[in-house]
Design a protein around this motif. Sequence first.
Motif, mmCIF file in Angstrom:
data_model
loop_
_atom_site.group_PDB
_atom_site.id
_atom_site.type_symbol
_atom_site.label_atom_id
_atom_site.label_comp_id
_atom_site.label_asym_id
_atom_site.label_seq_id
_atom_site.Cartn_x
_atom_site.Cartn_y
_atom_site.Cartn_z
ATOM 1 N N GLN A 75 0.828 -1.202 0.000
ATOM 2 C CA GLN A 75 0.000 0.000 0.000
ATOM 3 C C GLN A 75 0.867 1.259 0.000
ATOM 4 O OE1 GLN A 75 -2.541 -0.878 3.485
ATOM 5 N NE2 GLN A 75 -4.297 -0.831 2.098
ATOM 6 N N GLY A 76 2.185 1.056 -0.066
ATOM 7 C CA GLY A 76 3.089 2.195 -0.085
ATOM 8 C C GLY A 76 3.346 2.803 1.285
ATOM 9 N N GLN A 77 2.952 2.079 2.330
ATOM 10 C CA GLN A 77 3.149 2.571 3.704
ATOM 11 C C GLN A 77 4.462 1.983 4.246
ATOM 12 O OE1 GLN A 77 -0.502 1.053 5.320
ATOM 13 N NE2 GLN A 77 -1.751 2.642 4.381
ATOM 14 N N TYR A 78 5.564 2.489 3.719
ATOM 15 C CA TYR A 78 6.874 1.881 3.957
ATOM 16 C C TYR A 78 7.359 2.003 5.404
ATOM 17 C CZ TYR A 78 6.672 2.253 -1.111
ATOM 18 O OH TYR A 78 6.269 2.176 -2.422
ATOM 19 N N LYS A 79 7.055 3.111 6.025
ATOM 20 C CA LYS A 79 7.482 3.302 7.414
ATOM 21 C C LYS A 79 6.806 2.277 8.332
ATOM 22 C CE LYS A 79 7.986 6.832 11.006
ATOM 23 N NZ LYS A 79 7.763 8.264 11.363
ATOM 24 N N GLU A 80 5.492 2.130 8.170
ATOM 25 C CA GLU A 80 4.740 1.164 8.980
ATOM 26 C C GLU A 80 5.201 -0.261 8.693
ATOM 27 O OE1 GLU A 80 3.516 3.507 7.125
ATOM 28 O OE2 GLU A 80 2.144 4.771 8.290
ATOM 29 N N ALA A 81 5.437 -0.550 7.408
ATOM 30 C CA ALA A 81 5.874 -1.890 7.014
ATOM 31 C C ALA A 81 7.239 -2.216 7.604
ATOM 32 C CB ALA A 81 5.931 -1.999 5.495
ATOM 33 N N SER A 82 8.191 -1.308 7.460
ATOM 34 C CA SER A 82 9.554 -1.570 7.929
ATOM 35 C C SER A 82 9.594 -1.759 9.441
ATOM 36 C CB SER A 82 10.501 -0.437 7.512
ATOM 37 O OG SER A 82 10.129 0.786 8.109
ATOM 38 N N LYS A 83 8.751 -1.023 10.171
ATOM 39 C CA LYS A 83 8.720 -1.173 11.635
ATOM 40 C C LYS A 83 8.281 -2.585 12.028
ATOM 41 C CE LYS A 83 6.901 0.810 15.905
ATOM 42 N NZ LYS A 83 6.683 -0.530 16.491
ATOM 43 N N LEU A 84 7.214 -3.066 11.383
ATOM 44 C CA LEU A 84 6.719 -4.408 11.690
ATOM 45 C C LEU A 84 7.733 -5.485 11.262
ATOM 46 C CD1 LEU A 84 2.939 -4.100 10.732
ATOM 47 C CD2 LEU A 84 3.934 -4.163 13.028
ATOM 48 N N PHE A 85 8.294 -5.323 10.055
ATOM 49 C CA PHE A 85 9.305 -6.280 9.597
ATOM 50 C C PHE A 85 10.494 -6.310 10.561
ATOM 51 C CE2 PHE A 85 7.732 -5.514 5.041
ATOM 52 C CZ PHE A 85 7.056 -6.719 5.001
ATOM 53 N N TYR A 86 10.923 -5.128 10.991
ATOM 54 C CA TYR A 86 12.105 -5.044 11.860
ATOM 55 C C TYR A 86 11.830 -5.664 13.232
ATOM 56 C CZ TYR A 86 16.648 -3.297 13.280
ATOM 57 O OH TYR A 86 17.952 -3.218 13.677
ATOM 58 N N GLN A 99 13.936 -11.306 5.691
ATOM 59 C CA GLN A 99 15.087 -10.453 5.348
ATOM 60 C C GLN A 99 14.804 -9.641 4.094
ATOM 61 O OE1 GLN A 99 18.527 -12.878 4.735
ATOM 62 N NE2 GLN A 99 18.828 -13.345 6.897
ATOM 63 N N ARG A 100 14.327 -10.327 3.055
ATOM 64 C CA ARG A 100 14.112 -9.661 1.766
ATOM 65 C C ARG A 100 13.055 -8.556 1.868
ATOM 66 N NH1 ARG A 100 14.507 -15.003 -0.025
ATOM 67 N NH2 ARG A 100 12.262 -15.181 -0.385
ATOM 68 N N TYR A 101 11.961 -8.866 2.565
ATOM 69 C CA TYR A 101 10.910 -7.862 2.703
ATOM 70 C C TYR A 101 11.393 -6.669 3.530
ATOM 71 C CZ TYR A 101 7.100 -10.427 0.490
ATOM 72 O OH TYR A 101 6.285 -11.046 -0.428
ATOM 73 N N LEU A 102 12.162 -6.944 4.578
ATOM 74 C CA LEU A 102 12.691 -5.859 5.397
ATOM 75 C C LEU A 102 13.616 -4.965 4.574
ATOM 76 C CD1 LEU A 102 13.253 -4.335 8.006
ATOM 77 C CD2 LEU A 102 14.936 -6.108 8.615
ATOM 78 N N ILE A 103 14.512 -5.577 3.816
ATOM 79 C CA ILE A 103 15.450 -4.807 2.988
ATOM 80 C C ILE A 103 14.693 -3.970 1.962
ATOM 81 C CG2 ILE A 103 17.286 -4.991 1.256
ATOM 82 C CD1 ILE A 103 18.159 -7.594 2.775
ATOM 83 N N GLN A 104 13.701 -4.577 1.311
ATOM 84 C CA GLN A 104 12.915 -3.843 0.315
ATOM 85 C C GLN A 104 12.214 -2.645 0.939
ATOM 86 O OE1 GLN A 104 10.270 -6.413 -2.055
ATOM 87 N NE2 GLN A 104 11.727 -8.065 -1.765
ATOM 88 N N SER A 105 11.599 -2.851 2.101
ATOM 89 C CA SER A 105 10.867 -1.754 2.739
ATOM 90 C C SER A 105 11.812 -0.630 3.144
ATOM 91 C CB SER A 105 10.094 -2.263 3.969
ATOM 92 O OG SER A 105 10.974 -2.682 5.004
ATOM 93 N N LEU A 106 13.016 -0.973 3.601
ATOM 94 C CA LEU A 106 14.000 0.039 3.995
ATOM 95 C C LEU A 106 14.523 0.799 2.780
ATOM 96 C CD1 LEU A 106 15.959 -1.988 6.697
ATOM 97 C CD2 LEU A 106 14.485 0.000 7.104
ATOM 98 N N ILE A 107 14.687 0.099 1.659
ATOM 99 C CA ILE A 107 15.117 0.776 0.425
ATOM 100 C C ILE A 107 14.045 1.750 -0.048
ATOM 101 C CG2 ILE A 107 15.629 0.448 -2.031
ATOM 102 C CD1 ILE A 107 17.071 -2.151 -1.272
ATOM 103 N N PHE A 108 12.778 1.309 -0.038
ATOM 104 C CA PHE A 108 11.680 2.197 -0.427
ATOM 105 C C PHE A 108 11.597 3.400 0.512
ATOM 106 C CE2 PHE A 108 9.598 -1.649 -2.485
ATOM 107 C CZ PHE A 108 9.766 -1.170 -3.781
ATOM 108 N N LEU A 109 11.930 3.166 1.773
ATOM 109 C CA LEU A 109 11.894 4.236 2.773
ATOM 110 C C LEU A 109 13.115 5.145 2.667
ATOM 111 C CD1 LEU A 109 10.070 5.147 5.152
ATOM 112 C CD2 LEU A 109 11.451 3.695 6.649
ATOM 113 N N GLU A 110 14.078 4.726 1.834
ATOM 114 C CA GLU A 110 15.337 5.439 1.625
ATOM 115 C C GLU A 110 16.210 5.446 2.875
ATOM 116 O OE1 GLU A 110 14.661 9.286 -0.091
ATOM 117 O OE2 GLU A 110 13.584 8.491 -1.817
#
Length: 210
Positions: A75-86, A99-110
Amino acid sequence: MKQIKRFLVAVLLLSCALLASCADKKAAGILYIKAAEAYRQKDFANADAFINQSLNCDKTNKQAVFLKAKIHLFQGQYKEASKLFYDLYKSESDNKNLQRYLIQSLIFLEDYQKASAVIQKALIKDRGDWRLYYYASVIAAKESKVDARLENLVLAHNALREGAQVFFDLAFCWDTLGIEEKAKNFRDKCICLDSSYTDFFTLRKEEKSE
């Protein structure tokens, strides 16, 4: 007598609590399945609604938390996603899918620094995963580090070549079974990763045509 009554009341309350807990977990499971199906159909609004209800019934379900994080990601909510993944990653750092989803979300979050840290930690345990090098190359590209990007792409390519043997074996198996379409598909993938297999497949084709 009063002590016995108190004991019986305590047992009754505990039994009710356990039954309620079981009912909640059953409901959570049903709601999770509905959320997963909506997610599969890319209906992220309903997926989010169902997974929130599921987690209200059972907040300890890590699988449900993981799905919620993926819904946020798509949904493009990268901050929320990365927090849960982390949060999940802290106790499951060896989970490659996570790992892959966390890395992707952090890259999208810059957040390239944290993404690089996750990649480097993962590479300590597995230097054969081409995807880790690829993510590192994406970060290098974002940071305009041409040399680092090229270096990681070469490492990704080398790691991929090791997987050519898998495609070779699959091609050989399907060829033996006479399923040419599948055999060709895996031959092409094998040669794409490592052209040194070309001679073998050419020779094999000549032998079959004789």
